[in-house]
Write an enzyme that holds these catalytic residues in place. Sequence first.
Site, PDB file in Angstrom:
ATOM      1  CG  PHE A  66      -1.566 -37.797  28.742  1.00 31.68           C
ATOM      2  CD1 PHE A  66      -1.094 -38.983  29.279  1.00 31.68           C
ATOM      3  CD2 PHE A  66      -1.950 -37.779  27.411  1.00 31.68           C
ATOM      4  CE1 PHE A  66      -0.987 -40.124  28.508  1.00 31.68           C
ATOM      5  CE2 PHE A  66      -1.848 -38.913  26.620  1.00 31.68           C
ATOM      6  CZ  PHE A  66      -1.368 -40.094  27.171  1.00 31.68           C
ATOM      7  CG  ASP A  67      -6.754 -34.214  32.996  1.00 29.55           C
ATOM      8  OD1 ASP A  67      -6.709 -33.576  31.920  1.00 29.55           O
ATOM      9  OD2 ASP A  67      -7.790 -34.760  33.411  1.00 29.55           O
TER      10      ASP A  67
ATOM     11  CD  GLU B   4      -2.023 -33.577  26.938  1.00 30.69           C
ATOM     12  OE1 GLU B   4      -1.684 -34.165  25.903  1.00 30.69           O
ATOM     13  OE2 GLU B   4      -3.218 -33.365  27.226  1.00 30.69           O
TER      14      GLU B   4
ATOM     15  N   GLY C  48      -0.726 -30.317  40.163  1.00 28.03           N
ATOM     16  CA  GLY C  48      -0.315 -29.391  41.219  1.00 28.03           C
ATOM     17  C   GLY C  48      -0.639 -27.955  40.890  1.00 28.03           C
TER      18      GLY C  48
ATOM     19  CB  VAL D 227      -7.885 -30.658  34.918  1.00 28.80           C
ATOM     20  CG1 VAL D 227      -7.343 -30.494  33.502  1.00 28.80           C
ATOM     21  CG2 VAL D 227      -6.747 -30.832  35.917  1.00 28.80           C
TER      22      VAL D 227
ATOM     23  CE1 TYR E 208     -13.769 -36.071  33.558  1.00 29.25           C
ATOM     24  CE2 TYR E 208     -13.282 -34.252  32.059  1.00 29.25           C
ATOM     25  CZ  TYR E 208     -13.804 -35.516  32.288  1.00 29.25           C
ATOM     26  OH  TYR E 208     -14.358 -36.210  31.253  1.00 29.25           O
TER      27      TYR E 208
END
Length: 552
Positions: free
Chosen positions: A428-429, A432, A436, A510, A513
Amino acid sequence: MASTQEKATHCCIPKTNDDIKNNNKAPPPPPPPSSTKVLQNWSVALVSGSNPSEDTISKRASMATLIRPVEPISDPPATNTTTSKGISIMPRAQTSHPLDPLSAAEISVAVATVRAAGKTPEVRDSMRFIEVALVEPEKHVVALADAYFFPPFQPSLLPRTKGGPVIPSKLPPRQARLVVYNKRSNETSIWIVELSEVHAATRGGHHRGKVISSKVVPDVQPPMDAMEYAECEAVVKDFPPFREAMKKRGIEDMDLVMVDPWCVGYHSDADAPTRRLAKPLIFCRTESDCPIENGYARPVEGIHVLVDMQNMVVIEFEDRKLVPLPPADPLRNYTAGETRGGVDRSDVKPLQIIQPEGPSFRVSGNFVEWQKWNFRIGFTPREGLVIYSVAYVDGSRGRRPIAHRLSFVEMVVPYGDPNEPHYRKNAFDAGEDGLGKNAHSLKKGCDCLGYIKYFDAHFTNFTGGVETIENCVCLHEEDHGVLWKHQDWRTGLAEVRRSRRLTVSFICTVANYEYGFFWHFYQASWCLSGFSLQTFCMNWLLNMTLFRLLGN
């Protein structure tokens, strides 16, 4: 979120400071009704010629709704300004719009307020600040601010009431919501802090926040922080059995090893959130001198590691299977092809975007006007870019509200591999890691072209300090092909209109990604108008139209 006006390097033509100021100047607020004067406190409404009882005054003064200003008994405060007709003009009692992101000073005040509320020095020293974000006010407060205190300065935004418009003399104080992790007790708490005199922090004075509420949330773990990631990587690299396992794979230089902490998820009782646990994934760079090598192209398989993130110790380790590392491949790296043995395109000529007369948008703080659109720009540590109060000025129909709040609330990445350890990879980028908090500073390359308005973003780090991402959000116009065209077959004459769109964007990374988020606002046409959200993730592209608005 502070804002800056800059150009992207080699991407646009600069304007003078005078041009920028004139282009972004907000229209002055209209005066309140001529029968009223404004006091600098929440007060009771007096319609001209009326004389309500004390009970009525007390009842109205306690209302959380909007209140008309009082006709003062004594002279008005010195901060009021008076027109030539003797009408008192409302001063701006609050410098930040209720929907503006928290400033660096406000974050500092919120953190200091919560830390000061700790019962003991041990509790205060153990506080780790996961997130500090604005408590967004109710819609009637936003309507009040937009009606009289900030652009678009439209009293019609307020609900109609008997006896005329309702106007308070100032807005309620802003509030911040803090997610705090206590490293000593392994507890997560949520605090609400009222921000009253934030300016004191910028002068080096004591904080002036007020704790409204605080509560411990049992059996949860808040998101891990970048500082925890770095500590976890160091702990794993220093663990002797891990070093031995890497040596079996031909890796002795720990500087080449990448340890990415992943939260364990909740697959069984062993993963229960009573403990702060991570199951890191391991990758390894090559011996190359590539400045931004893609180490994620070489995963290290077969190693099981479980880390207690509260105490930063390895509590489980097992070298389950020796899997050979993928061979080095310089073409998988991120640098230019010619420096890594590959070939880049050589047939692309320079493309310049120029706007010699400046942009067509106007910016006042975080308020943006473009064509018939107007909206506010916000930003949160979790979601990144937030678009507030989207409206469209539609001719005789006036200002049409389109959306109160728009954001990308989560980015879920389910890998779907049933094998160990990949079945646990369901990231859950946003929740988690924080879209921002992982945003880019767009000054490091031409992410946007043309005449650009940048906005900064402010966050708290794990220890409560304030960090700023400069040029985090980009606002600019783009050519969008032909809007419409018609040719008269009798005369041979033709008319064509070029289309353009306004784009508000930010990009974050992230792990391996890259996420790009682009909100597009379009001009009205007879067939299609509206705005859309476009995102890219590595080599995938999603273009989702959210609204279509028929207009003139």
